[in-house]
Design a protein around this motif. Structure first.
Motif, short mmCIF file in Angstrom:
data_model
loop_
_atom_site.label_atom_id
_atom_site.label_comp_id
_atom_site.label_asym_id
_atom_site.label_seq_id
_atom_site.Cartn_x
_atom_site.Cartn_y
_atom_site.Cartn_z
N TYR A 11 0.96 -1.40 -0.01
CA TYR A 11 0.07 0.21 0.00
C TYR A 11 0.85 1.25 -0.14
O TYR A 11 2.18 1.01 0.69
N ASN A 12 0.01 2.31 -0.37
CA ASN A 12 0.84 3.59 -0.83
C ASN A 12 0.48 4.46 0.45
O ASN A 12 -0.72 4.92 -0.05
N ASP A 13 1.33 5.83 0.93
CA ASP A 13 0.97 6.55 1.28
C ASP A 13 1.96 8.38 1.19
O ASP A 13 2.61 7.89 0.60
N GLN A 14 2.03 8.77 1.91
CA GLN A 14 2.67 10.22 1.17
C GLN A 14 4.19 10.04 2.00
O GLN A 14 4.83 10.53 1.08
N GLY A 54 -8.53 -12.57 9.47
CA GLY A 54 -9.47 -11.88 9.14
C GLY A 54 -9.68 -10.62 7.87
O GLY A 54 -10.67 -10.06 8.88
N ILE A 55 -8.64 -10.02 7.08
CA ILE A 55 -9.27 -9.75 6.51
C ILE A 55 -10.49 -9.07 5.33
O ILE A 55 -10.47 -10.66 4.81
N ASP A 56 -10.79 -8.59 4.34
CA ASP A 56 -11.44 -9.05 3.76
C ASP A 56 -10.56 -9.11 2.14
O ASP A 56 -10.22 -7.53 1.10
N HIS A 82 -4.89 -2.47 -3.29
CA HIS A 82 -5.49 -2.54 -2.78
C HIS A 82 -6.72 -2.55 -1.74
O HIS A 82 -7.89 -1.83 -1.84
N LEU A 83 -5.73 -2.90 -0.71
CA LEU A 83 -5.81 -3.17 1.03
C LEU A 83 -6.60 -2.14 1.27
O LEU A 83 -5.54 -1.23 1.39
N ILE A 84 -7.54 -1.09 1.71
CA ILE A 84 -7.74 -0.12 2.46
C ILE A 84 -6.71 -0.46 4.26
O ILE A 84 -7.57 -1.05 4.87
N VAL A 85 -6.00 0.07 4.34
CA VAL A 85 -4.82 -0.33 5.11
C VAL A 85 -5.14 0.37 6.67
O VAL A 85 -4.80 1.96 5.91
N ASP A 86 -6.42 0.32 7.33
CA ASP A 86 -6.76 0.92 8.94
C ASP A 86 -5.99 0.63 9.97
O ASP A 86 -5.46 -0.08 9.81
N GLU A 87 -6.43 1.22 10.81
CA GLU A 87 -5.73 1.07 12.49
C GLU A 87 -6.46 -1.02 12.92
O GLU A 87 -5.70 -1.63 13.53
N GLN A 88 -8.19 -1.12 12.66
CA GLN A 88 -8.41 -2.40 12.03
C GLN A 88 -7.23 -3.23 11.48
O GLN A 88 -6.95 -4.69 12.39
#
Length: 126
Positions: A11-14, A54-56, A82-88
């Motif tokens: 995943y990519n961010d700033q 347990g990820i989608d 394409h996975l949305i990576v949040d704290e959960q």
């Protein structure tokens, strides 16, 4: 010896590109797991992401796959994105000893992976 498969998620961010890896005493490794009986290597990785972590997995897209030599064993390595990576999501991976690490910190891991220079189809023509 049971056949192994490896998987990672990008995943990519700033800050840049992050890869899902497993920390070890020697640095970092890709997430390796045994191929499940009656399943393909790809299905084994997806099953583990869904049922163990347990990820989608419906969010995931296969970005790349290669045959690589990891610790003197040929292993299929599947790279997803394409996975949305949040704290959960991070917490689910951390429970399994996995974390997302910036690519700039993974030079040793990338250097240790030996990828075949020819595709398997090239060998069929001989």
């Amino acid at each position: 010896m049971q056949k192994q498969v490896a998987g990672t998620i990008i995943y990519n961010d700033q800050q840049g590109s992050h890869f899902l890896v497993k920390p070890s005493v020697r640095g970092y490794n890709f997430y390796e797991l045994p191929v499940r009986a009656g399943c393909s290597p790809l299905a084994s990785v997806l099953w583990d992401f869904r049922h163990t972590i347990g990820i989608d997995v419906d969010q995931l897209r296969l970005y790349d796959s290669v045959m690589a030599e990891l610790d003197q064993e040929k292993v299929a390595v599947f790279v997803f994105d394409h996975l949305i990576v949040d704290e959960q999501v991070r917490a689910k991976f951390e429970q399994q000893g996995l974390e997302f690490v910036l690519a700039s910190k993974l030079h040793e891991l990338f250097a240790s992976v030996h990828v075949s220079e020819t595709t398997p189809f090239m060998n069929l023509s001989k």
